[in-house]
Design a protein around this motif. Structure first.
Motif, short mmCIF file in Angstrom:
data_model
loop_
_atom_site.label_atom_id
_atom_site.label_comp_id
_atom_site.label_asym_id
_atom_site.label_seq_id
_atom_site.Cartn_x
_atom_site.Cartn_y
_atom_site.Cartn_z
N UNK A 211 152.72 31.37 42.01
CA UNK A 211 152.05 30.70 43.12
C UNK A 211 150.68 31.32 43.40
N UNK A 212 150.60 32.65 43.31
CA UNK A 212 149.32 33.31 43.51
C UNK A 212 148.32 32.91 42.43
N UNK A 213 148.80 32.86 41.20
CA UNK A 213 147.96 32.46 40.07
C UNK A 213 147.50 31.01 40.23
N UNK A 214 148.44 30.13 40.64
CA UNK A 214 148.12 28.72 40.81
C UNK A 214 147.05 28.53 41.89
N UNK A 215 147.21 29.23 43.02
CA UNK A 215 146.23 29.09 44.10
C UNK A 215 144.85 29.58 43.64
N UNK A 216 144.84 30.67 42.88
CA UNK A 216 143.58 31.19 42.37
C UNK A 216 142.86 30.17 41.51
N UNK A 217 143.59 29.53 40.60
CA UNK A 217 142.99 28.57 39.69
C UNK A 217 142.51 27.33 40.46
N UNK A 218 143.30 26.88 41.42
CA UNK A 218 142.91 25.69 42.19
C UNK A 218 141.62 25.94 42.97
N UNK A 259 144.71 29.32 30.43
CA UNK A 259 143.85 28.51 29.58
C UNK A 259 142.81 27.77 30.39
N UNK A 260 143.20 27.29 31.58
CA UNK A 260 142.25 26.62 32.46
C UNK A 260 141.16 27.60 32.89
N UNK A 261 141.56 28.84 33.24
CA UNK A 261 140.59 29.84 33.66
C UNK A 261 139.60 30.17 32.55
N UNK A 262 140.10 30.26 31.33
CA UNK A 262 139.22 30.52 30.20
C UNK A 262 138.23 29.37 30.02
N UNK A 263 138.71 28.16 30.19
CA UNK A 263 137.86 26.98 29.99
C UNK A 263 136.75 26.89 31.02
N UNK A 265 135.61 29.53 32.72
CA UNK A 265 134.87 30.78 32.73
C UNK A 265 135.06 31.60 33.97
N UNK A 266 136.19 31.43 34.67
CA UNK A 266 136.45 32.18 35.88
C UNK A 266 137.25 33.43 35.61
N UNK A 267 137.37 34.33 36.61
CA UNK A 267 138.21 35.53 36.46
C UNK A 267 139.67 35.12 36.23
N UNK A 268 140.40 35.94 35.50
CA UNK A 268 141.76 35.56 35.10
C UNK A 268 142.81 36.46 35.74
N UNK A 269 143.80 35.84 36.34
CA UNK A 269 145.04 36.50 36.77
C UNK A 269 144.80 37.77 37.55
N UNK A 270 143.99 37.68 38.62
CA UNK A 270 143.77 38.89 39.40
C UNK A 270 144.91 39.16 40.37
N UNK A 271 145.88 38.26 40.42
CA UNK A 271 147.03 38.46 41.31
C UNK A 271 148.24 39.02 40.59
#
Length: 290
Positions: A211-218, A259-263, A265-271
């Motif tokens: 959920x933390x990862x999902x919120x970050x990506x959204x 994969x979305x974060x890589x696409x 160009x955002x920071x990845x999995x900081x949670x």
């Protein structure tokens, strides 16, 4: 002509104690269809009272793999012969006779048949395709069985009626096994943690990490805004928690998010631990390739 199957060894099991009796069946194909319905549900004790034609190719063709049931079938000239050694006789019938007779629905009939099967053979009697059992034949039955079909279209094909009763017998038999042996014959398998599921359920830490990862990506893709969050994450929590995710499903979802974060160009999995996310991506891909 059909080559006969090897006979099955007889036992005193519940299934062998249940005798399916067909009276003056006019279409031999229906006999084959009945044999198939019986074998589907583990029954094989078939008696035929004065069939118009049996054995023949039509009956074996319709049996479709249940030839052994037909090979063992007992053919007799009268209903009396078919019932002589039975402890209980139950006949299929429609309701509404002038003299009321003890009648029950298929589930109760199966339970009663199981009860009496410890005392001897139990006969379930099915009548002719066009007009069923006669009044005299029905009076030879201890109980009548009524299948509560649609009153506007109540006529069942012979094999369909047999299938209904055989199914109820099968269910009763399997329930009795569960009670005596704790065998999982009827246990549902609908979510992680159920017997037979291939992956353990995700624990709270794993779900919260998702959920933390999902919120970050959204937020990174500007779908979820900090200044106007509304009820988005609450509803997404309800959605995913309703699914009862397993560990592999969590891994796959987090791999997608990475994969979305890589696409973008955002920071990845900081949670969460990045090694967990990397593993989730690899496992998701491995699962897809398999």
């Amino acid at each position: 002509m059909h080559k006969h199957a090897l006979p099955q060894a007889g036992t005193d099991t519940f299934n062998d104690q249940i005798r399916i009796v067909l009276v003056e069946t006019s279409h031999s194909g229906n006999i084959g269809a009945v044999a198939r319905a019986m074998k589907n549900m583990g029954l094989a004790n078939l008696w035929l009272v004065n069939p118009v034609s049996f054995p023949d190719e039509a009956s074996y063709a319709r049996a479709s793999g249940a030839a052994d049931v037909l090979d063992r079938a007992q053919v007799v000239g009268s209903l009396e012969e078919a019932l002589a050694d039975c402890a209980l006789v139950m006949g299929t019938s429609a309701r509404g006779r002038k003299v009321p007779w003890p009648v029950m629905a298929p589930p109760q009939a199966a339970a009663t048949a199981a009860q009496y099967s410890t005392e001897g053979q139990v006969a379930l009697v099915f009548g002719r395709e066009n007009n069923g059992l006669s009044n005299d034949e029905l009076q030879r039955c201890h109980y009548h069985i009524h299948i509560p079909s649609n009153p506007d279209y109540s006529s069942l094909n012979l094999s369909m009626a047999v299938q209904v009763l055989c199914y109820e017998l099968r269910m009763h038999y399997l329930r009795s096994l569960e009670e005596s042996e704790s065998s999982p014959y009827l246990e549902a398998m609908v979510s992680p943690g159920d017997s037979g599921w291939d992956v353990p359920p995700a624990n709270v830490r794993e779900v919260e990490g998702f959920f933390g990862h999902l919120e970050q990506v959204l937020r990174q893709v500007e779908f979820h805004r900090r200044d106007n969050p509304r009820q988005l994450m609450t509803r997404l929590r309800r959605l995913f928690q309703r699914a009862h995710l397993d560990q592999m499903e969590i891994n796959i979802l987090r791999g997608i998010l990475t994969s979305v974060q890589k696409a973008v160009g955002g920071p990845q999995a900081d949670t969460q631990d990045k090694s967990t996310v990397a593993q989730s991506t690899d496992e998701g891909q491995e699962k897809d390739n398999a």
